[in-house]
Design a protein around this motif. Structure first.
Motif, PDB file in Angstrom:
ATOM      1  N   VAL A   1       0.839  -1.196  -0.022  1.00  0.00           N
ATOM      2  CA  VAL A   1      -0.015   0.111   0.082  1.00  0.00           C
ATOM      3  C   VAL A   1       0.859   1.205   0.078  1.00  0.00           C
ATOM      4  O   VAL A   1       1.900   1.316   0.794  1.00  0.00           O
ATOM      5  N   ARG A   2       0.585   2.228  -0.854  1.00  0.00           N
ATOM      6  CA  ARG A   2       1.297   3.490  -0.999  1.00  0.00           C
ATOM      7  C   ARG A   2       0.656   4.666  -0.516  1.00  0.00           C
ATOM      8  O   ARG A   2      -0.664   4.768  -0.950  1.00  0.00           O
ATOM      9  N   ASP A   3       1.276   5.462  -0.055  1.00  0.00           N
ATOM     10  CA  ASP A   3       0.685   6.888   0.157  1.00  0.00           C
ATOM     11  C   ASP A   3       1.189   7.913  -0.782  1.00  0.00           C
ATOM     12  O   ASP A   3       2.392   8.299  -0.786  1.00  0.00           O
ATOM     13  N   LEU A   4       0.190   8.320  -1.631  1.00  0.00           N
ATOM     14  CA  LEU A   4       0.666   8.933  -2.744  1.00  0.00           C
ATOM     15  C   LEU A   4       1.017  10.522  -2.200  1.00  0.00           C
ATOM     16  O   LEU A   4       1.505  11.168  -3.152  1.00  0.00           O
ATOM     17  N   ARG A   5       0.728  10.800  -1.328  1.00  0.00           N
ATOM     18  CA  ARG A   5       0.781  12.187  -0.526  1.00  0.00           C
ATOM     19  C   ARG A   5       2.422  12.197  -0.163  1.00  0.00           C
ATOM     20  O   ARG A   5       3.002  13.392  -0.038  1.00  0.00           O
ATOM     21  N   HIS A   6       3.072  10.897  -0.206  1.00  0.00           N
ATOM     22  CA  HIS A   6       4.449  11.119  -0.022  1.00  0.00           C
ATOM     23  C   HIS A   6       5.432  10.310  -0.578  1.00  0.00           C
ATOM     24  O   HIS A   6       6.446  10.694  -0.707  1.00  0.00           O
ATOM     25  N   ASP A   7       4.677   9.487  -1.391  1.00  0.00           N
ATOM     26  CA  ASP A   7       5.598   8.652  -2.463  1.00  0.00           C
ATOM     27  C   ASP A   7       5.978   9.605  -3.590  1.00  0.00           C
ATOM     28  O   ASP A   7       5.053  10.239  -3.848  1.00  0.00           O
ATOM     29  N   PRO A   8       7.161   9.812  -3.977  1.00  0.00           N
ATOM     30  CA  PRO A   8       7.463  10.557  -4.947  1.00  0.00           C
ATOM     31  C   PRO A   8       6.476  10.121  -6.334  1.00  0.00           C
ATOM     32  O   PRO A   8       6.244  11.367  -7.167  1.00  0.00           O
ATOM     33  N   ILE A   9       5.957   9.208  -6.631  1.00  0.00           N
ATOM     34  CA  ILE A   9       5.296   9.099  -7.957  1.00  0.00           C
ATOM     35  C   ILE A   9       3.963   9.881  -7.819  1.00  0.00           C
ATOM     36  O   ILE A   9       3.453  10.039  -8.774  1.00  0.00           O
ATOM     37  N   GLY A  10       3.733  10.252  -6.494  1.00  0.00           N
ATOM     38  CA  GLY A  10       2.207  10.640  -6.495  1.00  0.00           C
ATOM     39  C   GLY A  10       2.387  12.232  -6.890  1.00  0.00           C
ATOM     40  O   GLY A  10       1.452  12.677  -7.365  1.00  0.00           O
ATOM     41  N   ARG A  11       3.677  12.644  -7.312  1.00  0.00           N
ATOM     42  CA  ARG A  11       3.758  14.079  -7.575  1.00  0.00           C
ATOM     43  C   ARG A  11       3.243  14.381  -9.147  1.00  0.00           C
ATOM     44  O   ARG A  11       2.853  15.278  -9.631  1.00  0.00           O
ATOM     45  N   VAL A  12       3.058  13.059  -9.796  1.00  0.00           N
ATOM     46  CA  VAL A  12       2.912  13.126 -11.303  1.00  0.00           C
ATOM     47  C   VAL A  12       1.405  13.356 -11.682  1.00  0.00           C
ATOM     48  O   VAL A  12       0.897  13.476 -12.443  1.00  0.00           O
ATOM     49  N   LEU A  13       0.717  13.112 -10.543  1.00  0.00           N
ATOM     50  CA  LEU A  13      -0.855  12.735 -10.436  1.00  0.00           C
ATOM     51  C   LEU A  13      -1.548  14.071  -9.886  1.00  0.00           C
ATOM     52  O   LEU A  13      -0.716  14.816  -9.361  1.00  0.00           O
ATOM     53  N   LYS A  14      -2.655  14.443 -10.260  1.00  0.00           N
ATOM     54  CA  LYS A  14      -3.296  15.296  -9.960  1.00  0.00           C
ATOM     55  C   LYS A  14      -3.648  15.412  -8.484  1.00  0.00           C
ATOM     56  O   LYS A  14      -3.516  14.341  -7.913  1.00  0.00           O
ATOM     57  N   PRO A  15      -3.909  16.547  -7.897  1.00  0.00           N
ATOM     58  CA  PRO A  15      -4.250  16.353  -6.379  1.00  0.00           C
ATOM     59  C   PRO A  15      -5.474  15.896  -6.102  1.00  0.00           C
ATOM     60  O   PRO A  15      -6.199  15.693  -6.739  1.00  0.00           O
ATOM     61  N   GLY A  16      -5.441  14.932  -4.937  1.00  0.00           N
ATOM     62  CA  GLY A  16      -6.638  14.295  -4.695  1.00  0.00           C
ATOM     63  C   GLY A  16      -6.756  12.699  -4.571  1.00  0.00           C
ATOM     64  O   GLY A  16      -7.220  12.074  -4.008  1.00  0.00           O
ATOM     65  N   PHE A  17      -5.439  12.215  -5.275  1.00  0.00           N
ATOM     66  CA  PHE A  17      -5.049  10.947  -5.193  1.00  0.00           C
ATOM     67  C   PHE A  17      -4.230  10.645  -3.934  1.00  0.00           C
ATOM     68  O   PHE A  17      -3.232  11.061  -4.004  1.00  0.00           O
ATOM     69  N   ALA A  18      -4.832  10.010  -2.838  1.00  0.00           N
ATOM     70  CA  ALA A  18      -4.040   9.726  -1.646  1.00  0.00           C
ATOM     71  C   ALA A  18      -3.374   8.337  -1.559  1.00  0.00           C
ATOM     72  O   ALA A  18      -2.483   8.012  -1.070  1.00  0.00           O
ATOM     73  N   LYS A  19      -4.265   7.306  -2.025  1.00  0.00           N
ATOM     74  CA  LYS A  19      -3.725   5.955  -1.534  1.00  0.00           C
ATOM     75  C   LYS A  19      -3.806   5.116  -2.951  1.00  0.00           C
ATOM     76  O   LYS A  19      -4.282   5.339  -3.917  1.00  0.00           O
ATOM     77  N   ALA A  20      -2.796   4.262  -2.935  1.00  0.00           N
ATOM     78  CA  ALA A  20      -2.621   3.427  -4.176  1.00  0.00           C
ATOM     79  C   ALA A  20      -2.203   2.142  -3.681  1.00  0.00           C
ATOM     80  O   ALA A  20      -1.381   1.969  -2.468  1.00  0.00           O
ATOM     81  N   PHE A  21      -2.366   0.926  -4.466  1.00  0.00           N
ATOM     82  CA  PHE A  21      -1.782  -0.268  -4.413  1.00  0.00           C
ATOM     83  C   PHE A  21      -0.589  -0.367  -5.319  1.00  0.00           C
ATOM     84  O   PHE A  21      -0.895  -0.168  -6.600  1.00  0.00           O
ATOM     85  N   GLU A  22       0.382  -1.092  -4.896  1.00  0.00           N
ATOM     86  CA  GLU A  22       1.754  -1.269  -5.841  1.00  0.00           C
ATOM     87  C   GLU A  22       1.819  -2.962  -5.851  1.00  0.00           C
ATOM     88  O   GLU A  22       2.328  -3.469  -4.955  1.00  0.00           O
ATOM     89  N   TYR A  23       1.840  -3.378  -7.145  1.00  0.00           N
ATOM     90  CA  TYR A  23       1.856  -4.934  -7.236  1.00  0.00           C
ATOM     91  C   TYR A  23       2.963  -5.288  -8.394  1.00  0.00           C
ATOM     92  O   TYR A  23       3.419  -4.376  -8.928  1.00  0.00           O
ATOM     93  N   SER A  24       3.084  -6.410  -8.805  1.00  0.00           N
ATOM     94  CA  SER A  24       4.256  -6.947  -9.766  1.00  0.00           C
ATOM     95  C   SER A  24       3.495  -7.548 -10.955  1.00  0.00           C
ATOM     96  O   SER A  24       2.613  -8.011 -10.586  1.00  0.00           O
ATOM     97  N   ASP A  25       4.126  -7.186 -12.022  1.00  0.00           N
ATOM     98  CA  ASP A  25       3.908  -8.137 -13.225  1.00  0.00           C
ATOM     99  C   ASP A  25       5.126  -7.929 -14.067  1.00  0.00           C
ATOM    100  O   ASP A  25       6.197  -7.366 -13.429  1.00  0.00           O
ATOM    101  N   CYS A  26       5.108  -8.242 -15.178  1.00  0.00           N
ATOM    102  CA  CYS A  26       6.196  -8.218 -16.108  1.00  0.00           C
ATOM    103  C   CYS A  26       6.198  -7.668 -17.461  1.00  0.00           C
ATOM    104  O   CYS A  26       5.013  -7.499 -17.998  1.00  0.00           O
TER     105      CYS A  26
END
Length: 515
Positions: free
Chosen positions: A124-149
């Motif tokens: 689980v990622r907090d987009l307010r503190h994870d650097p990748i959240g900066r490329v998104l519009k404000p308002g996205f606070a939570k994300a799930f990070e998973y694996s594929d190839c």
């Protein structure tokens, strides 16, 4: 090739056809594969280029398909660590769409359904503190990070064809099936190549793996009246200049229920797609519609803070998926599972039609096809591909950086960018291309963007490349750097070397026929 006799004729040089040809040749069957254009020139180079379980298929209760695909991720990664590698995907929670608990449940199943070993689990990622959240519009606070190839889809196809050829299969590109008719215990087949040369051959079994042309081959070339319920669905993608520097990808939900990805692509770009639309037309004419470009730009604009417009699109591509028509009301809900339909037997030569499937499950599809082959022609050797390596993939999945370092050590004139691309494309076979070169000029003409005469010659002699499009868009993606390519010089060089290669192949076949 006139009057040659084979156990199996495979029609179609996409991932399924080449995968079946490789598996069959490795089990000791004599195989001929026909492809009317270039390898991977249709659906198999038009994918989203993922080796994935298909997270969204869980919503449609396709647990068997998802489980099989999840199991295949690490099998294929080990087979071809140069053209397949792991990625992390960030799935932002959109408050107006699927609830967070549902996403978490789906990802829990995704982590545990397929026997994951090397790929890291969901976080689980907090987009307010994870650097990748900066490329998104404000308002996205939570994300799930998973694996594929990730996979270079067109190269995966070519590597399967290359290995099939090594194992004895005859690969005939730019050669179409004209007719196939049952005569006693075999198929009598007529073919025609791009030069208009007609030939005949015999086969004990025909496998129709022609993708979106499967129905056309069945009715027009084979003359059958069977209806196998094929649904053609178009998927389109756009490529834009790099939107962000983070190596992670995005998995986005759209308000219409569809999903799409944003994926770092070829170092300098971002790939956005796909669409899902029913398609009615000739698959060779498929192109992205203006409405699809607008759709993808608008969908991305819902998430990314940087504005995106038509001027940002540097390339587009589309593919037509031949899905099994399971009666779903929407194209995105149609099953991605594969279906194999066999006819013949009881004294008649067999026909196997391949419908549907996805690039992730191509190896398992090939194993299923070989079960039908063995029922009709008898068993030879055991199944073998699960622990095999594709050409150039003879190194550990975590050894890519080491391969790059060794290549630069042995060929110090290579730049880092060129060395990394060569290893990503050819793995250990990069050394075959470079040979005894001690300086850049030893590699022949430099056409720009790191493409050399040595690489082009290798692709013509070993990978059936015949045109600049084959090389710039399927064997490599250097077409994205078109302004740096001396196209006129490249085309002239290709023409000279294709003539040389064709003459050598013809001479070898004459010797083989006399022997």
């Amino acid at each position: 090739m006139s009057d040659a006799k084979f156990d199996i004729l495979v029609v179609g040089g996409g991932i399924n056809g080449c995968g079946i040809a490789r598996d069959a040749a490795g089990r000791g069957f004599s195989v001929c594969l026909l492809e009317m254009n270039d390898l991977a020139s249709g659906t198999s180079s038009g994918s989203t280029k993922l080796i994935h379980g298909g997270l969204r298929y869980l919503e449609h209760y396709e647990f068997r398909l998802v489980r099989e695909a999840l199991q295949e991720r690490e099998v294929l990664w080990a087979m071809a660590p140069h053209v397949i590698w792991p990625l992390r995907f960030v799935l932002p929670h959109h408050r107006g769409l699927r609830p967070a608990w549902l996403l978490r449940l789906g990802l829990f199943l995704y982590d545990h359904l397929g026997g994951r070993r090397r790929l890291p689990a969901t976080k689980v990622r907090d987009l307010r503190h994870d650097p990748i959240g900066r490329v998104l519009k404000p308002g996205f606070a939570k994300a799930f990070e998973y694996s594929d190839c990730w996979v270079d889809d067109a190269r995966l196809v070519t590597l399967n064809a290359q290995d099939a050829s090594r194992l004895g299969a005859r690969i005939r590109t730019r050669t179409r099936l004209v007719t196939a008719r049952r005569e006693g215990d075999h198929w009598q087949v007529t073919t025609e190549n791009s030069e208009g040369e007609v030939a005949s051959l015999c086969a004990r079994m025909v496998i129709n793996a022609s993708g979106p042309w499967v129905s056309r081959v069945l009715t027009e070339s084979i003359g059958a009246n069977e209806n196998h319920k094929v649904r053609l669905v178009k998927g389109s993608h756009i490529v834009v200049r790099k939107l962000y520097d983070d190596p992670r990808c995005f998995f986005f939900q759209n308000s219409d229920g569809r999903i799409f990805f944003a994926i770092p692509y070829e170092d300098e770009f971002t790939l956005i797609g796909t669409t899902d639309e029913d398609f009615d037309g000739d698959p060779k004419d498929v192109v992205i519609a203006e409405s699809e470009i607008d759709y993808l730009l608008a969908a991305a604009g819902e998430y990314f803070s940087a504005p995106l417009g038509r001027k940002d699109v540097v390339w587009t591509y589309s593919g037509v998926r031949p899905l099994y028509d399971d009666g779903a009301s929407k194209a995105q809900e149609a099953t991605r599972d594969y279906v194999l339909k066999r006819s013949g037997g009881a004294g008649q030569p067999a026909l196997l039609n391949v419908i549907g499937g996805k690039i992730t499950t191509y190896r398992r599809l090939a194993e299923s096809a070989l079960e039908h082959v063995e029922e009709m022609l008898g068993a030879r050797k055991r199944s073998w591909t699960a622990n095999s390596r594709l050409p150039g993939g003879e190194f550990a999945v975590d050894a890519y950086e080491g391969q790059v370092d060794w290549l630069i050590r042995d060929y110090p004139f290579l730049g880092s960018v060129q060395a990394r691309r060569l290893v990503r494309s050819y793995g250990t076979l990069a050394r075959t291309i470079l040979g005894s070169a001690r300086q850049a000029s030893d590699l022949g003409p430099a056409f720009g963007a790191g493409l050399t005469g040595a690489e082009v010659t290798y692709l013509i002699d070993n990978e059936w490349a015949r045109t600049s499009e084959d090389i710039l868009w399927r064997r490599t993606k250097l077409g994205l750097h078109g302004e740096a390519i001396d196209l006129a010089a490249l085309k002239a060089f290709i023409a000279d070397n294709v003539r040389r290669n064709d003459a050598a192949v013809h001479e070898e076949e004459v010797r083989h026929a006399r022997a």
